[in-house]
Design a protein around this motif. Structure first.
Motif, PDB file in Angstrom:
ATOM      1  N   TYR A   1       0.791  -1.233   0.000  1.00  0.00           N
ATOM      2  CA  TYR A   1       0.000   0.000   0.000  1.00  0.00           C
ATOM      3  C   TYR A   1       0.824   1.284   0.000  1.00  0.00           C
ATOM      4  N   LEU A   2       2.060   1.244   0.470  1.00  0.00           N
ATOM      5  CA  LEU A   2       2.829   2.478   0.588  1.00  0.00           C
ATOM      6  C   LEU A   2       3.844   2.669  -0.526  1.00  0.00           C
ATOM      7  N   ARG A   3       4.318   1.586  -1.119  1.00  0.00           N
ATOM      8  CA  ARG A   3       5.376   1.701  -2.120  1.00  0.00           C
ATOM      9  C   ARG A   3       4.795   2.089  -3.474  1.00  0.00           C
ATOM     10  N   ARG A   4       5.333   3.144  -4.059  1.00  0.00           N
ATOM     11  CA  ARG A   4       4.920   3.609  -5.384  1.00  0.00           C
ATOM     12  C   ARG A   4       6.164   3.751  -6.269  1.00  0.00           C
ATOM     13  N   GLY A   5       5.937   3.916  -7.565  1.00  0.00           N
ATOM     14  CA  GLY A   5       7.049   4.101  -8.488  1.00  0.00           C
ATOM     15  C   GLY A   5       7.328   2.839  -9.267  1.00  0.00           C
ATOM     16  N   ARG A   6       8.430   2.879 -10.017  1.00  0.00           N
ATOM     17  CA  ARG A   6       8.759   1.778 -10.912  1.00  0.00           C
ATOM     18  C   ARG A   6       9.092   0.517 -10.122  1.00  0.00           C
ATOM     19  N   GLU A   7       9.065  -0.613 -10.803  1.00  0.00           N
ATOM     20  CA  GLU A   7       9.259  -1.891 -10.146  1.00  0.00           C
ATOM     21  C   GLU A   7      10.685  -2.067  -9.661  1.00  0.00           C
ATOM     22  N   ALA A   8      11.658  -1.708 -10.491  1.00  0.00           N
ATOM     23  CA  ALA A   8      13.058  -1.889 -10.125  1.00  0.00           C
ATOM     24  C   ALA A   8      13.573  -0.660  -9.391  1.00  0.00           C
ATOM     25  N   CYS A   9      14.485  -0.894  -8.454  1.00  0.00           N
ATOM     26  CA  CYS A   9      14.991   0.220  -7.649  1.00  0.00           C
ATOM     27  C   CYS A   9      15.900   1.150  -8.432  1.00  0.00           C
ATOM     28  N   ASN A  10      16.842   0.596  -9.184  1.00  0.00           N
ATOM     29  CA  ASN A  10      17.939   1.383  -9.738  1.00  0.00           C
ATOM     30  C   ASN A  10      17.963   1.459 -11.259  1.00  0.00           C
ATOM     31  N   GLU A  11      16.921   0.982 -11.883  1.00  0.00           N
ATOM     32  CA  GLU A  11      16.913   1.019 -13.343  1.00  0.00           C
ATOM     33  C   GLU A  11      15.490   0.911 -13.831  1.00  0.00           C
ATOM     34  N   GLY A  12      15.329   1.091 -15.146  1.00  0.00           N
ATOM     35  CA  GLY A  12      14.002   0.985 -15.725  1.00  0.00           C
ATOM     36  C   GLY A  12      13.320   2.334 -15.892  1.00  0.00           C
ATOM     37  N   GLU A  13      12.144   2.312 -16.491  1.00  0.00           N
ATOM     38  CA  GLU A  13      11.386   3.525 -16.769  1.00  0.00           C
ATOM     39  C   GLU A  13      10.471   3.861 -15.597  1.00  0.00           C
ATOM     40  N   GLY A  14      10.079   5.115 -15.540  1.00  0.00           N
ATOM     41  CA  GLY A  14       9.134   5.543 -14.524  1.00  0.00           C
ATOM     42  C   GLY A  14       9.818   6.215 -13.349  1.00  0.00           C
ATOM     43  N   ASP A  15       8.998   6.663 -12.416  1.00  0.00           N
ATOM     44  CA  ASP A  15       9.513   7.370 -11.249  1.00  0.00           C
ATOM     45  C   ASP A  15      10.314   6.430 -10.352  1.00  0.00           C
ATOM     46  N   PRO A  16      11.367   6.932  -9.686  1.00  0.00           N
ATOM     47  CA  PRO A  16      12.071   6.125  -8.689  1.00  0.00           C
ATOM     48  C   PRO A  16      11.113   5.713  -7.581  1.00  0.00           C
ATOM     49  N   PRO A  17      11.357   4.564  -6.964  1.00  0.00           N
ATOM     50  CA  PRO A  17      10.454   4.101  -5.905  1.00  0.00           C
ATOM     51  C   PRO A  17      10.367   5.097  -4.762  1.00  0.00           C
ATOM     52  N   LEU A  18       9.179   5.195  -4.175  1.00  0.00           N
ATOM     53  CA  LEU A  18       8.924   6.140  -3.092  1.00  0.00           C
ATOM     54  C   LEU A  18       7.855   5.545  -2.192  1.00  0.00           C
ATOM     55  N   TYR A  19       8.056   5.677  -0.872  1.00  0.00           N
ATOM     56  CA  TYR A  19       7.032   5.247   0.079  1.00  0.00           C
ATOM     57  C   TYR A  19       6.204   6.462   0.479  1.00  0.00           C
ATOM     58  N   VAL A  20       4.911   6.381   0.229  1.00  0.00           N
ATOM     59  CA  VAL A  20       4.015   7.520   0.425  1.00  0.00           C
ATOM     60  C   VAL A  20       3.204   7.334   1.710  1.00  0.00           C
ATOM     61  N   ASN A  21       2.360   8.308   2.013  1.00  0.00           N
ATOM     62  CA  ASN A  21       1.474   8.252   3.171  1.00  0.00           C
ATOM     63  C   ASN A  21       0.049   8.012   2.693  1.00  0.00           C
ATOM     64  N   VAL A  22      -0.622   7.030   3.306  1.00  0.00           N
ATOM     65  CA  VAL A  22      -1.949   6.635   2.845  1.00  0.00           C
ATOM     66  C   VAL A  22      -2.903   6.565   4.032  1.00  0.00           C
ATOM     67  N   ASN A  23      -4.186   6.472   3.719  1.00  0.00           N
ATOM     68  CA  ASN A  23      -5.200   6.226   4.739  1.00  0.00           C
ATOM     69  C   ASN A  23      -5.083   4.771   5.200  1.00  0.00           C
ATOM     70  N   MET A  24      -5.017   4.579   6.511  1.00  0.00           N
ATOM     71  CA  MET A  24      -4.771   3.238   7.034  1.00  0.00           C
ATOM     72  C   MET A  24      -5.897   2.264   6.709  1.00  0.00           C
ATOM     73  N   PHE A  25      -7.105   2.740   6.528  1.00  0.00           N
ATOM     74  CA  PHE A  25      -8.247   1.857   6.300  1.00  0.00           C
ATOM     75  C   PHE A  25      -8.475   1.549   4.822  1.00  0.00           C
ATOM     76  N   SER A  26      -8.248   2.545   3.964  1.00  0.00           N
ATOM     77  CA  SER A  26      -8.520   2.350   2.538  1.00  0.00           C
ATOM     78  C   SER A  26      -7.271   2.145   1.694  1.00  0.00           C
ATOM     79  N   GLY A  27      -6.110   2.580   2.210  1.00  0.00           N
ATOM     80  CA  GLY A  27      -4.893   2.523   1.414  1.00  0.00           C
ATOM     81  C   GLY A  27      -4.799   3.619   0.382  1.00  0.00           C
ATOM     82  N   GLN A  28      -5.759   4.563   0.385  1.00  0.00           N
ATOM     83  CA  GLN A  28      -5.747   5.642  -0.590  1.00  0.00           C
ATOM     84  C   GLN A  28      -4.699   6.691  -0.224  1.00  0.00           C
ATOM     85  N   LEU A  29      -4.096   7.278  -1.249  1.00  0.00           N
ATOM     86  CA  LEU A  29      -3.034   8.250  -1.069  1.00  0.00           C
ATOM     87  C   LEU A  29      -3.533   9.469  -0.288  1.00  0.00           C
ATOM     88  N   MET A  30      -2.770   9.860   0.738  1.00  0.00           N
ATOM     89  CA  MET A  30      -3.061  11.088   1.480  1.00  0.00           C
ATOM     90  C   MET A  30      -2.080  12.194   1.097  1.00  0.00           C
TER      91      MET A  30
END
Length: 561
Positions: A368-397
């Motif tokens: 629920y918290l990890r966002r971004g591309r699948e691989a840590c150090n390579e590949g397309e997309g945003d670098p991985p990031l742990y975000v803050n979410v609602n504990m009950f729904s998992g929706q991004l806060m």
């Protein structure tokens, strides 16, 4: 995810690295600590010695050239690749180790000269600071400062790690002879536990270690005084665990009178759930289950309140009703050390339930918290990031990151020489921006560089210690053969079989049996990593963790370029 939010998050993560914006001023006349540590800072007003300079076109700014042995590589290469890539030569590590030791020495000397026996040093005005008696609502000060020489206690094991046996022995005797917890001080249970209780236990373990890996840190006629002091403090904290319907402790307690009238019934998850390491060590050293029992009960109470849908916990809870007042779930302030201590408690005490809780929490974090591309150090997309979410729904806060979230890569078995470069940047930044007359000022704003006249105790117990150990490859912490673990305040404790043995039966045997899940072999290793982020591939060990264009944008945001 908005790009600006991502960049801001990466900025804060890079600048976090454990309360790092504090530093030292030049040495003034007086105390002789620098004679005891063979590292000298220039007198105030003197020009600073230059950082190591490589020959030829490498120049002073291009560390990458020096780090690769003096060759700059192809002309016109990327500045950030030059600066942050390559292995560290031994002589540079030694210089940076000595710089970190000098930082500690200057901060410690000035505290002892201008502030002891008060809790903290005001480094701008060169005087001490204690609790704010005039304003009991000033929790920023009063939660931490208990009128018990906090900075001296917090710094004990750093003295030992740096090999200064004479000052360690002197400091221990000062603590034994001058510190009392029989004070009319209302302190935060969490802060008193991690800063004071943890340091007393760490120093006691160092003194009584038969191997003495840091040199002779024994104290003549030592009779377990630090352990007795730790017990005295813990007993004064126990009222926080009484008269709560959930078993989750009150956030604050008066060391003389117990829980104050009309106390706040709300506490953060980290504050209530990060007491088990220190309380558990104390119980096992004393053979008294009381302290571990109350701390473990609080952890299990919080765990029972997690969301049935996501498995996540919130960041603020009512200790009487169990209602989540703060529903944000993340890895930063309010939650960070709760996760840290689930794993560390298992490592220390070997109780299966701690590992089960950590693995369950880790699954939910990854889901629920990890966002971004699948691989840590390579590949397309945003670098991985742990975000803050609602504990009950998992929706991004939100996508902001505070500095406390920087602990998480360490908790995941992450290792990359890039951190050596980051450590060097930290030393330079602290030297440039936070040096004041008598120590290391708190930096309020990373862009404006405004300062607060305060040197928190964790500058000596954590910041200087981590930087020193980062560059001291030969330190007994790394080389002695002993296994050590850091508490959340940076105090070292040995991973010792005696902490896995208790003189009492399991604290919650029925619940453990009912809730137990069978762990597969190596499940700890599997759960404590991601298939794509398990480690930095060998071919990328000396490359940047981010593309240089992102690094440049971050530096522009904080005014470095």
């Amino acid at each position: 995810m908005q790009w600006r939010s991502l960049v801001l998050g990466l900025l804060l993560l890079r600048l976090g690295l454990h309360g790092l914006l504090w530093l030292v001023s030049a040495l003034g006349p007086g105390l002789s600590f620098h004679q005891r540590f063979p590292f000298a800072l220039p007198p105030r007003g003197a020009p600073h010695p230059p950082w190591p300079r490589a020959a030829g076109r490498c120049g002073r700014a291009h560390w990458g050239c020096l780090l690769r042995g003096g060759g700059c590589g192809p002309a016109g290469g990327d500045e950030y690749e030059k600066r942050y890539s390559g292995a560290f030569p031994p002589q540079l590590r030694v210089q940076l180790r000595d710089a970190a030791r000098g930082m500690f020495a200057f901060g410690y000397d000035n505290y002892m000269r201008h502030a002891f026996p008060q809790d903290e040093l005001n480094p701008v005005h060169c005087r001490g600071r204690g609790p704010d008696r005039a304003d009991p609502s000033n929790l920023n000060i009063n939660d931490v400062l208990g009128n018990y020489s906090l900075t001296l206690i917090d710094a004990l094991d750093t003295l030992a790690i740096m090999g200064n046996s004479s000052e360690f022995q002197k400091a221990v005797k000062l603590v034994i002879d001058t510190v009392s917890f029989d004070k009319d001080s209302t302190v935060q249970v969490f802060e008193a536990t991690i800063r004071v209780l943890g340091s007393l236990l760490s120093a006691h373990i160092i003194i009584t270690d038969t191997k003495q890996p840091f040199g002779d840190m024994t104290i003549k006629d030592y009779d377990d005084e630090l352990l007795h002091m730790a017990r005295d403090l813990a007993v004064r904290l126990l009222p926080a665990f009484e008269n709560t319907k959930t078993g989750i402790p009150y956030p604050r307690v008066n060391l003389k009178t117990g829980v104050p009238p009309n106390s706040n019934n709300e506490t953060c998850t980290a504050g209530a759930g990060s007491l088990l390491v220190e309380f558990g060590i104390l119980s096992r050293l004393l053979g008294d289950s009381t302290f571990e029992w109350v701390a473990r009960r609080a952890v299990k109470a919080l765990w029972s309140l997690r969301s049935n849908d996501t498995g996540l916990l919130g960041n603020v809870v009512n200790i009487q009703t169990g209602h989540w007042v703060g529903k944000q779930s993340g890895l930063g302030a309010g939650l960070d050390s709760f996760y840290e201590y689930l794993l560390k408690s298992y490592i220390l005490f070997g109780k299966k339930e701690d590992l089960e809780m950590f693995n369950g929490a880790y699954r939910s974090i990854q889901n629920y918290l990890r966002r971004g591309r699948e691989a840590c150090n390579e590949g397309e997309g945003d670098p991985p990031l742990y975000v803050n979410v609602n504990m009950f729904s998992g929706q991004l806060m939100n996508t902001w990151i505070d500095s406390l979230q920087a602990f998480f890569p360490g908790l995941q078995a992450t290792k990359n020489p890039f951190y050596l470069h980051v450590g060097m940047d930290i030393l330079q930044s602290l030297e440039k921006y936070t040096k004041v007359k008598c120590g290391y000022a708190t930096l309020h704003h990373v862009i404006e560089k405004s300062k607060e006249d305060r040197m928190e105790s964790f500058f000596l117990s954590e910041t200087c210690k981590y930087l020193y150990l980062l560059f001291d490859e030969e330190n007994p912490v790394h080389k002695s053969g002993n296994k050590y673990m850091f508490t959340t305040e940076g105090h070292i404790v040995s991973v010792d079989e005696r902490f896995r043995d208790s003189l009492w039966q399991d604290t919650f045997p029925e619940e453990e049996e009912r809730n137990a899940e069978k762990l597969k072999p190596n499940e700890l290793k599997a759960m404590n990593s991601s298939s794509n982020c398990n480690r930095v591939p060998d071919e990328r060990r000396y490359l940047l963790p981010l593309k240089s264009i992102y690094m440049r944008q971050i530096d522009q945001m904080v005014g470095l370029i």
